[in-house]
Structure formats: C-alpha cells, structure tokens
Design an enzyme around this catalytic site. Structure first.
Site, PDB file in Angstrom:
ATOM      1  N   TYR A 250       0.423  -1.104   0.005  1.00 37.46           N
ATOM      2  CA  TYR A 250      -0.140   0.143  -0.237  1.00 37.46           C
ATOM      3  C   TYR A 250       1.127   0.917  -0.006  1.00 37.46           C
ATOM      4  CZ  TYR A 250      -3.017  -3.686   2.029  1.00 37.46           C
ATOM      5  OH  TYR A 250      -3.745  -4.924   2.012  1.00 37.46           O
TER       6      TYR A 250
ATOM      7  N   GLU B  37      11.621  -8.256   1.618  1.00 39.64           N
ATOM      8  CA  GLU B  37      12.066  -9.023   3.272  1.00 39.64           C
ATOM      9  C   GLU B  37      12.528  -9.588   3.153  1.00 39.64           C
ATOM     10  OE1 GLU B  37       8.061  -8.174   4.857  1.00 39.64           O
ATOM     11  OE2 GLU B  37       7.842 -10.753   5.264  1.00 39.64           O
TER      12      GLU B  37
ATOM     13  N   HIS C 108       5.487 -12.252   9.889  1.00 40.41           N
ATOM     14  CA  HIS C 108       5.324 -12.989   8.818  1.00 40.41           C
ATOM     15  C   HIS C 108       6.054 -13.989   9.127  1.00 40.41           C
ATOM     16  CE1 HIS C 108       4.915  -9.396   5.056  1.00 40.41           C
ATOM     17  NE2 HIS C 108       3.673  -9.718   6.437  1.00 40.41           N
TER      18      HIS C 108
END
Lengths: 294, 380
Positions: free
Chosen positions: A162, A212, A250
C-alpha cells in the site's frame, strides 16, 4: 495491459458468506471487479447482496464461467479450498488466508504443480492483486492505486505494498498491476513469476520490487534479473535491523544464521543492476525519477 | 515455538523414536528421585533454549547420589547466556560408539522437505557443512509422496553410516519424518544420533521447533506453551493478543502490518535511533488495540518516545485517530508520541487529532520526518 488478471476476469469468492469474504468481496465488486459468484458448502441457492452462492466451486464455474477465485476461508479449511478451486476448473487462485500450517502449504504447492500445472496460486497470506481501473482481488484499498501504468509492483508485504502504491499515486505515477505475493514460507507465486510477466507486458515500463528478510527469493530474483530483465527495477528490502532467529510478524520473515539477511539481499540486487533504496519513500522517489526520464 | 530438549524427547517418544530413559526435575530432590529410578550413571542436563550448555557447565555426569545432588544443586539457577536454569533433564548415561546427525526441515527455494543425514554428528551441522560438505547426505522429499523405508535405506547407505546402524537408522528416519510432518514441526533435529557399543541406535538430543500456525490441530501443545519463558514485555503483549518482539533501543514502535513495522525499525535506525520493539497491530487498529499497544510500550522503562506509524488501507486513518485519543483517555503515557498517519481517510484522521496536539502528541507528514522527530526526542 495488466498481468494475471484484466477487466474481463470473472471471479468467484470462496467464503463469500463469511465476515472477511463478504466485506472484501463486495468491496472488490464495488471497485468494478466482475465478482460473479460465491461458494459456501451448504449455502448454495442463497445470495450475498445479489451475488449467487453455490455449494461447490465446480457448480459455480459451470454456472458463471469464472476463471479466478478469491479464497477467504479460515486456515484449517484453506488447503482444501485451494485444491477444490483447482479441481473445479479455476486457473488463478488468490488466497489471502493468514496462518496456514507450512506443511499444508508445501503439500498444496506440490499437488498443484503435479496435478494442475496450468493453475497459478497467489499467496497464501497475501493482500492480493490489483490492476487499477480493471480488477481488484483481495484486500488492497482501490483508492490508493492509480490506473494507466507504467509501473508494475511486486511485494512480499501487505502494508508496504500500500505504501508503494501511495508513494507512486501521489506523484501521479500509475500502475499496470500490483501483486502481493505474501509473506509465507511457500508462496504459490514468487518474485520471478511476476518479474517475467512484467518483462513480457508491453505497458509495464519499470518494476518496483519490495522484499523482506527470510528465505532466498530476493537473491534468486536478482539472479534472474541479471540475465533476463531489460526494464529498470527499483527495490526496497525491509528488515535491515531485524534480530536473527525471530519471526517478524510474517511466518517467512526470519533470519537463520547469516542466511536471509536484508543486507545479503540488497547486495545481490545491487549487483544485478537493481536500484536498491533504503526506505519506501526513497524507492518511490527513485521510481518517479526513472518514469520521468522514460 | 522452540521446545526444550526434554519436551523434544517426549515429542519424539510419541512417534516411537528411541530416546534415553529419563525424566524432568525442578529441584535437587526430584533430580535424585529420577536418578535412583533410571539407574546410574546419569547425565544431569540444564534445560535452556540456547546452545553451548556443556561449555557453560550445564551438562554433568553423575555416578552416584552425592554427585547428582552436587551437580543438580549447581546447575539449577545457573545463568547460561542470560537463560536461568529452572529445570533439569536427568537421563541414564549412554555409552557412545558413534555419533551421527539427522534432521528434517523445509527447503524453501525448492518447496520440498529437506532431510540431512551425516555420519559426522555431535558437532554443529553448520560447521560440517562448511568444512566437509560431502559428509552430509541431502535428501529432497516431495511432501505429497513422503519418505518410505526403501528410500530411507538407500539414504543411510549414501550417508555411509556404519553397516550395523543402517537398518535401525532407516526405520528411525521414517519415524522422525512422521514426527516432522504429522507433528507439524518447522525443524526436527537429532544431534547426536548415537550408535551404542551394543549396536543400538537412539536419539541423545532433540531439537524441535513447532509451527504455531498448526496449533489448531494440536491441543496437546498447550503444555509446551505453559513453560515458555519470555521477556515480560512479550508476555504482556501476548496476553493482549499483540504481535510484539522486545528489542533493546529507546524508540517504541507501533505500526500496522508486519512489513511496515519492519520498515519502521529500519528507518528509525537510518536516522540514528534504535527501536525498543517490533509491534504490528495488524488490520484492526481500534481504540482497544491501540490502548493495549500503548500500554505494553509504556511498561518498558527504556522507551523515551513512541512512534506510531499507520498506513490506512482497509483500516481507515480516522478510526485510528479516534483510537489513539480514546486510548490516551484510558492509559497515561509518560513518553511523547509522534504519529505518522497516511492512506485512506488520512486528512480526516489528522483533523481529528489536530485540536489535541501538543508538545507530547505530534504528527508528521511522512515516515521519514516522523522517524527524525522521534529520534530527536530519544536522543535528547
């Protein structure tokens, strides 16, 4: 053009009668996505705000001609839902479910490869895909995307996706497609799949890639870029300051020993000719420069 | 979730994997009772989730009741790299003819399971991999097909294990694979896997990491969770359902989304600060969640400033702003708060906060500006 989906993609929502499925499914329809049906076992024949609900994916596909599915079901049912979609004739499956056991993901990935080689799975645990102005499957807010290209975005993180959309849209730079591949250990679609699709898409002129810590997908992408990518790539890798051995939100974001560090990923990308930036804002600015110089 | 050695061994036992007879002890008297039961000599082992126990004096051999008393007394309460020993594992000592290594984990790039087997166990596998990679037999296993005994037999031969150990090890590997898959492990490792002088193969250590995503089908994991020793800040956060990791810096961080939270840590670091924590409040940043987040961070005495970094997607920024104000009514926060609010309804959100802004509640337009402002407070 866009990758994986376009304005004609017909989508069913598995779990349309559930809280999340209904909320996001209706938002996706309001955005203009062709949401043609929902699937919830035992609720066939009913409807959600005018969208017909079927008992099985097969019935939904036969009745609507859908080729894509948005899977929004709880973790314990997700693996079965994905396999049902593939067996029911769906070609593109977007699974946003977070918290699926890694062993289930590994089995699903390999069963799809072996039994349904033509099917693409995006996710699990991803924000989905948006081709601005055409199709939005998943949880991305359509307001922050801007139609018309020329940038393709691929990202492992939801909120950073986003952020990337916002950085570009604010500067008047549109996107062809924005793909969130998700942060789990066994993603159905990886960076290289998306980079290859963007490379082949004539309307995409440059690509923003957001990685990441954890795994080695960024390093593999760097190797692929070095040999195959002609379009400029701007990259940002989150987690430079992450401590080793801890899962950073995550399931896939964990540094094991010296493997999977942000630094190693940035070095590999830089060596492949990618513009590596240190934060999302810098990446946005770099992309603006590149697009203005096209 | 990482298991203690004793929990790993108990987990292995459920899948029929041979381990040394033994039991846990939390006091010297319990240690003595276990030793008397399993028979001497015994090994007294500190139960901590950190490597290098032996070198730190956390593993001792005891030949009689007095030695068990002495060692158990010394090891209980011992600080091993910041981990204080509260529990011991007492097991019958094994004579060792050979030490092997065996493990299963997920091979992420190949989306397959990876088995590693070596005739050179007892040392760190990373060292073997570095110095003598040919000593490890790697096996890629398709998760759909699994591991059968025939394949395991070929594998033990490839790894050049001693002839007498092969059949037993092949059978043990099939069980370990079952433990790894049915037991939903991220890692199942035996190092060393030993061959005794009387030609028996069994697990002398156990390293097991469970995949917490699979908790829903393992109600029996509850007992492991009860023994998790952790940072008091992390414990408080977990009770409040927050995704929190304690760090050592002075800038408290609250962000929505794991990627943005990680990125916030990075940006704080880039402008000369250091984060006190990682905290992802996820999608629903309402007043309850925000109050809990502020409360957890406020409990950390090292925190000098709190940086709230929100990018509204589905989460609307005006809701977040209301949440912050509501939270501030409930919790008294000692540190200044710097907010960066962007995305869906950001303008409305900033307008809601505007009348309440002061020298301890500040908004900045971008992530970088907000990071600089927060770090200025932290370093003042």
């Amino acid at each position: 053009m866009s990758i994986f989906v376009d304005e004609n993609t017909k989508v069913i929502v598995q779990g349309l009668t559930g809280g999340q499925g209904k909320f996001h499914g209706l938002r996706n329809r309001d955005y203009g996505t062709k949401i043609v049906g929902g699937v919830t076992p035992g609720k066939g024949g009913t409807d959600v705000d005018g969208i017909p609900v079927f008992n099985t994916v097969k019935e939904a596909v036969e009745a609507t001609g859908a080729t894509a599915s948005f899977v929004s079901v709880p973790p314990k049912f997700a693996a079965d839902a994905i396999m049902e979609a593939a067996a029911g004739g769906i070609k593109f499956i977007v699974c946003i479910t977070e918290g699926i056991p890694a062993h289930d993901e590994a089995i699903v990935f390999n069963r799809l490869v072996e039994e349904f080689p033509g099917v693409r799975l995006l996710g699990p645990n991803c924000p989905g895909i948006i081709s601005p102005g055409k199709c939005n499957i998943g949880i991305t807010s359509g307001d922050i995307a801007l139609a018309g290209g020329p940038v393709g975005i691929v990202s492992r993180s939801g909120t950073l996706t986003y952020q990337a959309l916002h950085e570009l849209s604010q500067q008047g730079i549109g996107q062809t497609t924005c793909v969130g591949i998700g942060g789990d250990p066994v993603p159905g679609t990886n960076f290289i799949d998306c980079l290859a699709a963007f490379e082949a898409d004539p309307e995409t002129k440059a690509v923003m890639m957001i990685g990441e810590i954890g795994g080695s997908e960024e390093e593999r992408a760097a190797e692929w870029i070095k040999h195959n990518m002609t379009k400029p790539v701007v990259s940002y890798v989150a987690g430079v300051t992450a401590p080793p051995g801890r899962k950073m939100g995550h399931a896939g974001a964990i540094i094991s020993g010296s493997k999977g560090t942000a630094q190693a990923k940035m070095d590999a990308l830089r060596e492949a000719g990618v513009h590596v930036c240190l934060n999302p804002t810098e990446a946005g600015q770099k992309m603006v420069e590149i697009v203005k110089a096209l | 979730m990482d298991l203690f050695e004793y929990q790993g061994k108990q987990y292995f036992s459920r899948f029929g994997i041979a381990v040394s007879p033994g039991d846990v002890a939390d006091t010297v008297e319990e240690a003595v009772a276990v030793a008397e039961r399993v028979g001497y000599p015994v090994v007294v082992k500190a139960q901590v989730k950190v490597g290098g126990r032996g070198k730190a004096g956390g593993v001792k051999l005891a030949d009689n009741i007095d030695e068990v008393r002495l060692h158990a007394g010394n090891i209980l309460g011992l600080d091993i790299k910041g981990h204080v020993v509260h529990r011991l594992w007492i097991e019958r000592s094994s004579d060792i003819a050979k030490e092997y290594y065996a493990s299963f984990t997920l091979d992420r790039p190949n989306k397959m399971h990876l088995g590693m087997l070596s005739a050179q166990g007892g040392v760190e596998i990373e060292v073997v991999a570095e110095e003598n990679p040919d000593a490890i037999a790697f096996l890629s296993i398709d998760p759909v097909r699994g591991l059968d005994l025939g394949t395991a037999r070929r594998w033990v031969a490839d790894a050049e294990l001693d002839e007498v150990a092969r059949e037993q090890t092949a059978e043990l590997l099939v069980k370990l694979y079952d433990c790894y898959t049915t037991g939903d492990c991220d890692l199942a490792e035996i190092n060393p896997l030993i061959l005794t002088p009387d030609n028996k193969v069994h697990a002398l250590d156990a390293k097991v990491t469970l995949d917490e995503n699979a908790s829903f089908r393992h109600p029996e994991w509850e007992e492991f969770r009860a023994t998790e020793t952790e940072d008091p800040r992390e414990k408080m956060a977990k009770e409040k359902g927050l995704n929190y990791i304690g760090l050592d810096g002075t800038v408290g961080i609250i962000a929505n989304g794991a990627g943005l939270a990680m990125s916030t840590l990075d940006v704080v670091n880039q402008v000369g600060g250091s984060a006190a924590n990682f905290l992802d409040i996820g999608g629903g940043a309402n007043a309850d969640v925000m109050a809990s987040a502020l409360e957890v961070i406020n409990s950390d005495p090292k925190v000098k400033v709190i940086f709230v970094n929100i990018f509204g997607g589905i989460t609307r920024v005006d809701e977040v702003a209301k949440g912050v104000l509501e939270a501030l009514k409930r919790v008294t926060i000692s540190s200044p708060i710097v907010l960066r609010l962007d995305g869906t309804n950001a303008v409305e959100g900033r307008a809601i906060l505007a009348p309440h802004l002061n020298e301890k509640l500040i908004t900045e337009p971008t992530m970088l500006d907000a990071a600089r402002r927060a770090v200025a407070f932290a370093n003042a």
